[in-house]
Design an enzyme around this catalytic site. Structure first.
Site, short mmCIF file in Angstrom:
data_model
loop_
_atom_site.label_atom_id
_atom_site.label_comp_id
_atom_site.label_asym_id
_atom_site.label_seq_id
_atom_site.Cartn_x
_atom_site.Cartn_y
_atom_site.Cartn_z
N HIS A 84 50.49 74.21 33.09
CA HIS A 84 50.40 75.60 32.85
C HIS A 84 51.13 76.03 31.59
CE1 HIS A 84 54.71 75.57 34.81
NE2 HIS A 84 54.86 76.62 34.09
N ASP A 220 51.35 68.61 36.95
CA ASP A 220 51.53 69.80 36.09
C ASP A 220 52.14 69.32 34.75
OD1 ASP A 220 51.86 72.31 34.93
OD2 ASP A 220 52.91 73.14 36.46
N SER A 658 60.13 76.18 32.42
CA SER A 658 58.72 75.25 32.59
C SER A 658 58.64 74.15 31.50
CB SER A 658 57.47 75.91 32.70
OG SER A 658 57.84 77.01 33.73
#
Length: 723
Positions: A84, A220, A658
């Site tokens: 992402h 991810d 992230s």
């Protein structure tokens, strides 16, 4: 789950910290954290984590694209981050013919690696404390503007002293709301290329439904590479550039982890507000966040119906939609968590203790300063803070409806992006057709290249009508539309259609024969200008309130730290490099069951169990199903034969983390963080030792996807694997 939500959260920033709470500066690890980390299992020295003279862990951690974290995992500048985090670049490089977002992408060698238009990584060089230097120049008698001017002048000097003639980027940042200052030295690389990414059905498995939830089954991750000139220096993109030979890269552990194992995360957490006062929490829960949630959902609904009908539109808007959707769910989770845990009430009780301390005559309670001095320094602090929020509650609601328009509608921001080009066109006496085609038309083509006008029209209408109907004080143009008696959506549609910006063709035709008065009077351009004027406007009264709040907030933090001299504090996150540490740890009482024998990791078995053929969120590639059915996991299964996918730790992270590496006690990579859990959604404001968790993708799943699924073992061969 009911048992979990009955836990009353009473954590406040001045209570003794739990072992896993805190986002710590690397330069302070030896003094503040090292003994604790050793007791928990750390096997590295402080110098192996942070050293400005020799390589250390900090050299392998980069800020990715300005908003995420990534890690260097090979000597040849290979970068690992979340799917992402690279989503926008992957979407940008995708077309209907080469749909890397849907199908994945794996470069076979350097020559196949793809360069996005704009992507950079930032290496951390060093940091230092300049608090005394800066604060010695200011005093409490100054206005906030006077203080800011003097501080900014000194910051400029510090930056110039440390940038080595432009080689480095230097950032001086305030902490504890201006009670401390540190400078950070970075080196930026702008030639960063896509190396590999799994398809959406792996990298975004679970979609919005699973976002912020546990258990998760998401691959991810994505891979990029940093390029520089022949000497390894930053350089603009060139075919002559070569992969950067880095100072240090992370070794990759094949061993995995067990429950209660020590682990740590290094990264660039974006923003926390752990010192936020109770009135600020009330404002967010009752005014600001509900408007944010409603505005975001309005944009998403208007976008989604067009994205579902056209794959190219879906690719062009995938990143924008994902960004809005992420914060839509985040803000609703914040409302629920802050309300459920009565966070404002807990903070209000501590503020009452603070006021009691200020006014106390008890020398033991009062600490080093006397009552008169405390009243002088802090007596009006809470009144200034509470008054500010009381006066701005309604405005915060209006501002968030307005921001939802600016965030959702490209057409409102388009005039700003056009301004330089249109000024050039207007100021030119005459521009022949060849010059126009060579200079102006490509700029127009570029601006409209990723815009789908039916979608833009709907987002424009829906977000503006919501703002007009829900804001207490919308802009004058929208008030007139509401009062006219005609349907406001119909009027907005007519306004959109009448604008020269409503299509690329209309703007091109106008730019060939421009008319300044016609441009200025264009209804969409006028509306855009009015919206941005409202967004930027600050009344004299609000300026005064803001100054009072800023000073009050700074002194509240200063006073609370003075009130609790034995407490070790960490600064709020602000996109500077931090370390957080804790253990591999499941959720507590009532944790949701999953597909593994334990609750701190999930496996490919659970991924397959969630599989829904053709579903946008839960579809799976057939090859991945076949690998599972054949139990063809290669060397990446654990000792029980499971293929781990995601796992839980109790680290203190937030947005910006992230892509951060999760490291074991030896500094070896065991996973990369990609999410938090919905139960602890209030984590930006408070830390809940019982519920706060980090969700990460297991590095063995990453390697399995690269090797067994994608057949890109040449990428795995670049890594330093540790068994």
């Amino acid at each position: 789950m009911k048992k979990m939500f009955k836990i009353l959260l009473m954590v406040f920033m001045v209570l003794p910290l739990s072992a896993n709470e805190g986002m710590w500066f690397l330069m302070h690890i030896e003094r503040l954290n090292y003994v604790d980390m050793q007791k928990m299992g750390l096997q590295l020295t402080p110098e192996e984590i942070y050293n400005i003279n020799n390589y250390s862990l900090k050299d392998a951690i980069v800020q990715f694209g300005g908003g995420c974290t990534a890690e260097i995992i090979s000597k040849n500048g290979l970068v690992l981050t979340n799917h992402h985090c690279g989503y926008g670049q992957i979407a940008e490089l995708s077309t209907e013919e080469n749909d890397y977002l849907t199908n994945g992408f794996w470069a076979k060698d350097y020559s196949e690696e793809l360069k996005p238009a704009n992507l950079s990584v930032r290496f951390f060089v060093r940091m230092d404390d300049v608090t005394e230097r800066i604060l010695s120049l200011v005093n409490e008698g100054m206005t906030e503007l006077e203080r800011e001017k003097i501080i900014n002048q000194e910051i400029a000097k510090i930056q110039k002293e440390n940038d080595e003639g432009g080689k480095y980027t230097v950032s001086v940042r305030p902490f504890y709301s201006g009670n401390e200052y540190y400078y950070f030295v970075y080196q930026d690389y702008t030639d960063v290329r896509l190396v590999g990414t799994p398809p959406n059905s792996i990298g975004k498995f679970g979609g919005d439904t699973d976002n912020w939830e546990w258990p998760r089954h998401t691959g991810d991750f994505s891979l990029f590479r940093v390029y520089g000139d022949a000497e390894g220096n930053p350089a603009a993109y060139s075919q002559d550039n070569v992969p950067v030979q880095v100072k240090y890269h992370l070794p990759v552990s094949m061993k995995g982890y067990e429950e209660n194992d020590f682990s740590m995360i290094l990264g660039y957490p974006g923003r926390t507000n752990r010192w936020m006062p109770s009135a600020g929490i009330d404002q967010n829960v009752k005014y600001a966040y509900p408007a944010w949630v409603e505005g975001s959902k309005t944009s998403m609904d208007a976008m989604k119906k067009h994205m579902e009908q056209n794959q190219q539109v879906n690719l062009d808007y995938a990143s924008k939609y994902a960004s809005i959707a992420n914060y839509w769910k985040n803000r609703q989770g914040m409302i629920d968590a802050l309300t459920q845990h009565k966070t404002a009430e807990a903070k209000r009780a501590k503020e009452e203790e603070f006021v009691k301390w200020i006014n106390s005559k008890d020398k033991k309670l009062g600490g080093k300063t006397g009552q008169a001095e405390r009243i002088k320094n802090y007596g009006n602090v809470m009144d200034a803070i509470n008054n500010y929020y009381e006066q701005t509650n309604v405005k915060s609601k209006d501002d968030n409806y307005l921001v939802s328009v600016l965030r959702g509608s490209n057409m409102i921001t388009l005039p700003n992006r056009l301004s330089r080009m249109m000024s050039e066109v207007m100021e030119s006496d005459a521009m022949d057709e060849v010059a126009f085609d060579e200079k102006i038309q490509p700029q127009i083509d570029n601006l409209y290249a990723k815009l789908y006008m039916p979608l833009e029209r709907d987002v424009f209408i829906e977000t503006l009508s919501l703002y007009a109907n829900k804001a207490s004080n919308p802009i004058e143009s929208l008030v007139k539309m509401k009062d006219s008696g005609s349907d406001i959506k119909m009027q907005l549609g007519q306004l959109f259609d009448a604008s020269i910006l409503s299509s690329k063709e209309k703007l091109s035709q106008f730019a060939k024969n421009p008319d300044r008065d016609a441009y200025i009077s264009d209804p969409l351009i006028q509306l855009s200008n009015e919206l941005f004027t409202a967004y930027r406007y600050e009344s004299d009264e609000l300026k005064v309130l803001g100054e009072q709040y800023q000073k009050g907030f700074r002194n509240m933090i200063k006073g609370m730290r003075e009130m609790n001299p034995d407490v070790t504090y960490y600064p709020d996150a602000n996109s500077t490099l931090r370390l957080t540490y804790g253990t591999v740890r499941p959720l507590p009482l009532g944790a949701k069951p999953n597909d593994a024998a334990v609750n701190y990791f999930t496996t490919l078995k659970g991924t397959v169990a969630k599989y829904v053929p053709g579903d946008e969120e839960f579809d799976m590639p057939q090859r991945l199903i076949d690998l599972y059915n054949n139990k063809d996991f290669g060397p990446y299964a654990d000792k029980m034969g499971h293929l781990p996918v995601n796992f839980l730790t109790d680290h203190d992270i937030t947005g910006g983390n992230s892509g951060s590496p999760v490291l074991n006690a030896k500094g070896e990579l065991i996973g990369l963080a990609f999410d938090g859990n919905i139960e602890a959604m209030a984590g930006d404001v408070i830390f809940d030792e019982q519920l706060q968790r980090t969700i990460s993708v297991d590095i063995r799943y990453v390697l399995f996807i690269i090797d067994k699924y994608a057949g890109a073992k040449h990428i795995v061969d670049e890594l330093t694997l540790v068994n």
